[in-house]
Design an enzyme around this catalytic site. Structure first.
Site, PDB file in Angstrom:
ATOM      1  N   ASN A   9       0.730  -1.306   0.028  1.00 51.21           N
ATOM      2  CA  ASN A   9       0.104   0.368   0.849  1.00 51.21           C
ATOM      3  C   ASN A   9       0.973   1.447  -0.162  1.00 51.21           C
ATOM      4  OD1 ASN A   9      -1.690   2.166   0.683  1.00 51.21           O
ATOM      5  ND2 ASN A   9      -2.507   1.845   2.910  1.00 51.21           N
ATOM      6  N   LYS A  11      -0.031   4.343   0.057  1.00 49.50           N
ATOM      7  CA  LYS A  11      -0.680   5.317   0.335  1.00 49.50           C
ATOM      8  C   LYS A  11      -0.219   6.882  -0.653  1.00 49.50           C
ATOM      9  CE  LYS A  11      -0.230   3.534   4.769  1.00 49.50           C
ATOM     10  NZ  LYS A  11      -0.531   3.154   6.059  1.00 49.50           N
ATOM     11  N   HIS A  95      -9.774   1.424   4.780  1.00 48.04           N
ATOM     12  CA  HIS A  95      -8.929   1.719   5.413  1.00 48.04           C
ATOM     13  C   HIS A  95      -8.445   2.440   6.072  1.00 48.04           C
ATOM     14  CE1 HIS A  95      -4.093   2.277   6.281  1.00 48.04           C
ATOM     15  NE2 HIS A  95      -3.851   1.791   5.819  1.00 48.04           N
ATOM     16  N   GLU A  97      -7.228   4.733   7.789  1.00 47.74           N
ATOM     17  CA  GLU A  97      -6.622   5.858   7.692  1.00 47.74           C
ATOM     18  C   GLU A  97      -7.561   6.573   7.132  1.00 47.74           C
ATOM     19  OE1 GLU A  97      -2.830   5.335   5.437  1.00 47.74           O
ATOM     20  OE2 GLU A  97      -2.600   4.713   7.612  1.00 47.74           O
ATOM     21  N   GLU A 167      -5.573  -4.501  10.769  1.00 48.41           N
ATOM     22  CA  GLU A 167      -4.799  -3.454  10.543  1.00 48.41           C
ATOM     23  C   GLU A 167      -5.163  -3.031  11.807  1.00 48.41           C
ATOM     24  OE1 GLU A 167      -2.541  -2.945   6.590  1.00 48.41           O
ATOM     25  OE2 GLU A 167      -3.770  -1.297   7.210  1.00 48.41           O
ATOM     26  N   GLY A 173       1.891   2.701  10.180  1.00 43.96           N
ATOM     27  CA  GLY A 173       2.897   3.561  10.162  1.00 43.96           C
ATOM     28  C   GLY A 173       3.908   4.338  12.153  1.00 43.96           C
ATOM     29  N   SER A 212       3.053  -1.844   9.915  1.00 43.26           N
ATOM     30  CA  SER A 212       4.390  -2.191  10.283  1.00 43.26           C
ATOM     31  C   SER A 212       5.438  -2.863   9.942  1.00 43.26           C
ATOM     32  CB  SER A 212       4.826  -1.949  11.711  1.00 43.26           C
ATOM     33  OG  SER A 212       4.734  -0.017  11.925  1.00 43.26           O
ATOM     34  N   GLY A 233       3.000  -1.311   4.299  1.00 47.95           N
ATOM     35  CA  GLY A 233       3.168   0.137   4.096  1.00 47.95           C
ATOM     36  C   GLY A 233       3.853   0.666   3.862  1.00 47.95           C
TER      37      GLY A 233
HETATM   38  P1  PGA Z   1       2.896   0.940   7.565  1.00 47.64           P
HETATM   39  O1  PGA Z   1       1.030   0.437   6.923  1.00 47.64           O
HETATM   40  O2  PGA Z   1       3.480  -0.950   7.083  1.00 47.64           O
HETATM   41  O3  PGA Z   1       3.531   1.391   6.711  1.00 47.64           O
HETATM   42  O4  PGA Z   1       2.411   0.279   8.864  1.00 47.64           O
HETATM   43  C1  PGA Z   1       0.802  -0.725   6.826  1.00 47.64           C
HETATM   44  C2  PGA Z   1      -1.259   0.140   6.305  1.00 47.64           C
HETATM   45  O5  PGA Z   1      -1.225   1.170   6.229  1.00 47.64           O
HETATM   46  O6  PGA Z   1      -1.091  -0.795   5.227  1.00 47.64           O
END
Ligand code: PGA
Length: 251
Positions: A9, A11, A95, A97, A167, A173, A212, A233
């Site tokens: 992803n 983003k 997601h 976000e 998630e 993140g 992460s 991500g």
């Molecule tokens: P991250 O994001 O690996 O940077 O934690 C994962 C995601 O939000 O899909």
């Protein structure tokens, strides 16, 4: 036997030059394997670049969201049909976000999920609790509700292409990964919930972990029984580390 899915992803990262290098690097690092699928989800504006470079490679591409309507006066939205026109196979839906920053609630996420399913796009439905929800002991009920509101009303035949991504919001993140046992616990609950709908469906649906994930922690997480891949991500913005996450599976 479920085939692992390693999904990136991206983003809101990258520009034309960055994307062109990343796609070329991915082509070099992510080789065809029988036991796993590679997927990248760039921002919408880079989908045509992805299609151009990744066509005829073992790497699929998809999008990070989809409009709930099929067409019309929906400024700023992208329909499932448009995504398919650019060769997308998968789409991320719900997601955290999107839920958190853009206020996409259960109903809207369900509508977007339906739009994806109806069109034949494979939805990756994200579910996950915040830290305060976890601390309040609400993890199971939050995830149950997020999954239920999207899949209720659909039969198991229609849901065969479903992918669920667990998630935990507190692990996205932040560099803080859930413990493999914590991940397994939630994934098992998700599979049990699917089992109530249909046992065969539950066996075939892939449940990814996201939050992460990096080459250093992927092996332990991906070794859990009910973990069928990762939604990555930060580490998906570098082809080598993204591919390494895939290569630790079953190795
Ligand atoms: P991250 O994001 O690996 O940077 O934690 C994962 C995601 O939000 O899909």
């Amino acid at each position: 036997m479920r085939r692992m899915l390693i999904a990136g992803n991206w983003k809101m990262h990258g520009d034309r030059v960055f994307v062109s290098k990343l796609l070329e690097d991915l082509k070099q690092y992510c080789k065809a394997r029988d036991d796993l699928e590679w997927l990248v989800c760039p921002p919408f504006v880079f989908l045509s670049q992805a299609e151009e470079v990744l066509r005829d490679t073992p790497i699929f591409w998809g999008a990070q969201n989809v409009g709930e309507a099929s067409e019309g006066a929906y400024t700023g939205e992208i329909s499932a049909k448009m995504l398919q026109d650019f060769g997308c196979r998968y789409v991320i839906v719900g997601h955290s976000e999107r839920r958190r920053i853009y206020g996409e609630g259960l109903d809207l996420v369900a509508q977007r999920f339906h739009a994806a399913l109806k069109s034949g796009l494979r939805p990756i439905l994200c579910v996950g609790e915040t830290l305060s929800e976890r601390e309040a002991g609400q993890t199971a009920s939050i995830i149950h509700e997020q999954l239920d509101s999207a899949i209720s009303g659909w039969g198991s035949e229609e849901l065969v292409s479903l992918v669920v991504a667990y998630e935990p919001v507190w692990a996205i993140g932040t560099g803080q990964t859930a413990m493999p046992e914590q991940v397994q616990q939630v994934h098992e609950k998700i599979r049990n919930q699917l089992m109530k709908k249909d046992a065969r469906l539950a066996e075939s649906v892939r449940i990814l972990y996201g939050g992460s994930v990096k080459p250093e922690n992927a092996r332990e997480i991906l070794a859990m029984d009910d973990v069928d891949g990762a939604l990555v991500g930060g580490a998906s913005l570098e082809a080598k580390s993204f591919s390494e996450i895939g290569y630790v599976c079953n190795s």
